[in-house]
Design a protein around this motif. Sequence first.
Motif, PDB file in Angstrom:
ATOM      1  N   GLU A 178       0.839  -1.190   0.000  1.00  0.00           N
ATOM      2  CA  GLU A 178       0.000   0.000   0.000  1.00  0.00           C
ATOM      3  C   GLU A 178       0.883   1.252   0.000  1.00  0.00           C
ATOM      4  N   VAL A 179       0.751   2.045  -1.053  1.00  0.00           N
ATOM      5  CA  VAL A 179       1.585   3.241  -1.201  1.00  0.00           C
ATOM      6  C   VAL A 179       1.063   4.342  -0.277  1.00  0.00           C
ATOM      7  N   PHE A 180       1.991   5.025   0.400  1.00  0.00           N
ATOM      8  CA  PHE A 180       1.582   6.133   1.265  1.00  0.00           C
ATOM      9  C   PHE A 180       2.341   7.426   0.977  1.00  0.00           C
ATOM     10  N   TYR A 181       3.461   7.347   0.222  1.00  0.00           N
ATOM     11  CA  TYR A 181       4.251   8.548  -0.035  1.00  0.00           C
ATOM     12  C   TYR A 181       5.024   8.386  -1.339  1.00  0.00           C
ATOM     13  N   SER A 182       5.174   9.516  -2.059  1.00  0.00           N
ATOM     14  CA  SER A 182       5.959   9.518  -3.298  1.00  0.00           C
ATOM     15  C   SER A 182       6.667  10.858  -3.432  1.00  0.00           C
ATOM     16  N   ARG A 183       7.808  10.828  -4.092  1.00  0.00           N
ATOM     17  CA  ARG A 183       8.567  12.053  -4.310  1.00  0.00           C
ATOM     18  C   ARG A 183       9.140  12.033  -5.719  1.00  0.00           C
ATOM     19  N   TYR A 184       8.970  13.144  -6.438  1.00  0.00           N
ATOM     20  CA  TYR A 184       9.410  13.231  -7.835  1.00  0.00           C
ATOM     21  C   TYR A 184      10.216  14.516  -7.996  1.00  0.00           C
ATOM     22  N   ILE A 185      11.494  14.370  -8.301  1.00  0.00           N
ATOM     23  CA  ILE A 185      12.396  15.512  -8.414  1.00  0.00           C
ATOM     24  C   ILE A 185      13.003  15.559  -9.812  1.00  0.00           C
ATOM     25  N   THR A 186      12.890  16.695 -10.479  1.00  0.00           N
ATOM     26  CA  THR A 186      13.604  16.921 -11.728  1.00  0.00           C
ATOM     27  C   THR A 186      14.255  18.295 -11.654  1.00  0.00           C
TER      28      THR A 186
ATOM     29  N   GLN B  99       3.199  20.030  -2.742  1.00  0.00           N
ATOM     30  CA  GLN B  99       2.772  18.835  -2.016  1.00  0.00           C
ATOM     31  C   GLN B  99       1.325  18.534  -2.399  1.00  0.00           C
ATOM     32  N   LEU B 100       1.095  17.304  -2.854  1.00  0.00           N
ATOM     33  CA  LEU B 100      -0.230  16.867  -3.268  1.00  0.00           C
ATOM     34  C   LEU B 100      -0.748  15.828  -2.276  1.00  0.00           C
ATOM     35  N   ARG B 101      -1.973  16.047  -1.812  1.00  0.00           N
ATOM     36  CA  ARG B 101      -2.648  15.039  -0.986  1.00  0.00           C
ATOM     37  C   ARG B 101      -3.748  14.398  -1.836  1.00  0.00           C
ATOM     38  N   PHE B 102      -3.639  13.103  -2.027  1.00  0.00           N
ATOM     39  CA  PHE B 102      -4.581  12.383  -2.877  1.00  0.00           C
ATOM     40  C   PHE B 102      -5.757  11.866  -2.059  1.00  0.00           C
ATOM     41  N   VAL B 103      -6.864  11.692  -2.737  1.00  0.00           N
ATOM     42  CA  VAL B 103      -8.062  11.156  -2.092  1.00  0.00           C
ATOM     43  C   VAL B 103      -7.770   9.794  -1.485  1.00  0.00           C
ATOM     44  N   SER B 104      -6.885   9.042  -2.108  1.00  0.00           N
ATOM     45  CA  SER B 104      -6.536   7.704  -1.625  1.00  0.00           C
ATOM     46  C   SER B 104      -5.745   7.728  -0.324  1.00  0.00           C
ATOM     47  N   GLY B 105      -5.229   8.905   0.071  1.00  0.00           N
ATOM     48  CA  GLY B 105      -4.396   9.015   1.262  1.00  0.00           C
ATOM     49  C   GLY B 105      -2.920   9.166   0.955  1.00  0.00           C
ATOM     50  N   VAL B 106      -2.519   8.933  -0.294  1.00  0.00           N
ATOM     51  CA  VAL B 106      -1.117   9.112  -0.684  1.00  0.00           C
ATOM     52  C   VAL B 106      -0.738  10.595  -0.612  1.00  0.00           C
ATOM     53  N   VAL B 107       0.448  10.872  -0.111  1.00  0.00           N
ATOM     54  CA  VAL B 107       1.024  12.208  -0.142  1.00  0.00           C
ATOM     55  C   VAL B 107       2.208  12.182  -1.104  1.00  0.00           C
ATOM     56  N   ALA B 108       2.252  13.153  -2.022  1.00  0.00           N
ATOM     57  CA  ALA B 108       3.336  13.201  -3.003  1.00  0.00           C
ATOM     58  C   ALA B 108       3.940  14.590  -3.027  1.00  0.00           C
ATOM     59  N   GLU B 109       5.251  14.631  -3.169  1.00  0.00           N
ATOM     60  CA  GLU B 109       5.960  15.893  -3.297  1.00  0.00           C
ATOM     61  C   GLU B 109       6.604  15.980  -4.669  1.00  0.00           C
ATOM     62  N   VAL B 110       6.528  17.161  -5.265  1.00  0.00           N
ATOM     63  CA  VAL B 110       7.096  17.409  -6.587  1.00  0.00           C
ATOM     64  C   VAL B 110       8.081  18.564  -6.479  1.00  0.00           C
ATOM     65  N   VAL B 111       9.269  18.382  -7.036  1.00  0.00           N
ATOM     66  CA  VAL B 111      10.268  19.445  -7.109  1.00  0.00           C
ATOM     67  C   VAL B 111      10.667  19.609  -8.570  1.00  0.00           C
ATOM     68  N   TYR B 112      10.495  20.828  -9.092  1.00  0.00           N
ATOM     69  CA  TYR B 112      10.848  21.117 -10.477  1.00  0.00           C
ATOM     70  C   TYR B 112      11.715  22.370 -10.495  1.00  0.00           C
ATOM     71  N   GLY B 113      12.942  22.222 -10.965  1.00  0.00           N
ATOM     72  CA  GLY B 113      13.838  23.369 -11.021  1.00  0.00           C
ATOM     73  C   GLY B 113      14.656  23.358 -12.296  1.00  0.00           C
ATOM     74  N   LYS B 114      14.992  24.535 -12.786  1.00  0.00           N
ATOM     75  CA  LYS B 114      15.843  24.623 -13.973  1.00  0.00           C
ATOM     76  C   LYS B 114      16.526  25.985 -14.001  1.00  0.00           C
TER      77      LYS B 114
END
Length: 337
Positions: A154-162, A227-242
Motif C-alpha cells: 500500500e503506497v503512502f508517499y511519493s517524491r518526484y524531483i527533476t 505537495q499533493l494530498r490524494f483522495v486515496s491518502g497518498v502524499v506526493a511531493e514534486v520538485v521542479y527546477g531549472k
Amino acid sequence: MTQAVATTNKSLVCPVRVGLVGTGYAAKLRAEAMAAESRAQLVAVAGHTPEKTEVFSQTYNALAEVSWRRLVEREDLDLVIISTISRDHDLIARAALLAGKHVVVEYPLSFSVAEAESLIALSESLGLLLHVEHIELIGGVHQALRKVMPLVGEVFYSRYITVSPKKPAPASWSYQSDLFGFPLTGALSRLHRLTDLFGKVSTVSCETRYWNAPQPGFFRACLCTAQLRFVSGVVAEVVYGKGETFSCPERKFEVYGDAGLLVFEGDEGRLLRSEVVEPVEVGPKRGSFAKDTQMVIDFLLEGTPLYVTPQASLYTLKVADAASRSAQTGLTVAVEG
C-alpha cells in the motif's frame, strides 16, 4: 492507464496528410516519426521564422507555410500537430478544429482550465480527434513503475524531483513566463505521472521562486515545489527546477509502500524490500514520440484506442491550476472535480 476510444466521424484514407506547427526539438522528433511512418505524409510546416521554417521543411520534404493560420486552413491536410510555444497551443488547436482538422498537441492543451474544457467539448461536437500528448506515460520508466509498484504494498508517499541546470540560461521561450506558463503547467508531465498513478487529488500546497534575467520577461532560473494530498491518502511531493541557480542535475522518482520502496534515478530503477535490493528492468527511453505518432495514426485509420484521454490531461491541468493559486496566495487549495 486510461484509454481513449475512437469517436471520430471523419473518415480518412492512407496516407494521413499532416501539417506541423513548430520547428524545435519536439517538432523535429515528430517529423522524423512521420518520415518513418508509411501511413502518414508530412505535407506542410509553419514555424516562427521564415528562414528556419524553410530549412526544416526542405529537410523533411514538406512545404513551408507563411504562418500557422495559413497552415490550418489548407484543404490538403487531415491532421495538425502542434509542437510550438505553450502559450499558443489552445489558439492553434481551436483554429485547426474549426477548420475540420484532427489535432495532436503537446501538453499543456491550454493555460486556462475553462479554455481546455471548451476545446474538448468542441472536438467532441465536431467528431474530431483532440489528442494531448503525454509521452511520459508510454516511456520505459513509467511503464516499469506501473508494473512493479504493486510489489511495494500500500503506497503512502511519493517524491518526484527533476532539476536541470542551465549555465547560462538560454534566451528561449521556455525561460519566459508568459510563453512557458506556470512551471507545473508548462511542465505538466511532472504532475500527470502522479495523477496517472494515484488518481484524484484533494488538496495542493505550492511555492515558486524565480530568479529574473536582465532581459525583460525572462528568468535565469525557477524552482517550484508542491505537495499533493490524494483522495486515496497518498502524499506526493514534486520538485521542479531549472536554470543557472542549480549546479547538479537530478531526476529521481520514489514510491514508498508498506512492503517496500521503489527508486528510479535517471533511467535506472531498483526495488528495496526487507533489506534486499533488486534491479528493475526499464525499457528504452527513446522512441516515445514515434510510438505516440504511430498510435495516433492507428486511431485515425483503424480506431485503435489511444493511451490517454484529453479529459485526463484536463484533470491534471486543474491540479496545476490549484498549485498556481496556492503559490500566489500561500494557501492550501482544494482541487475541483
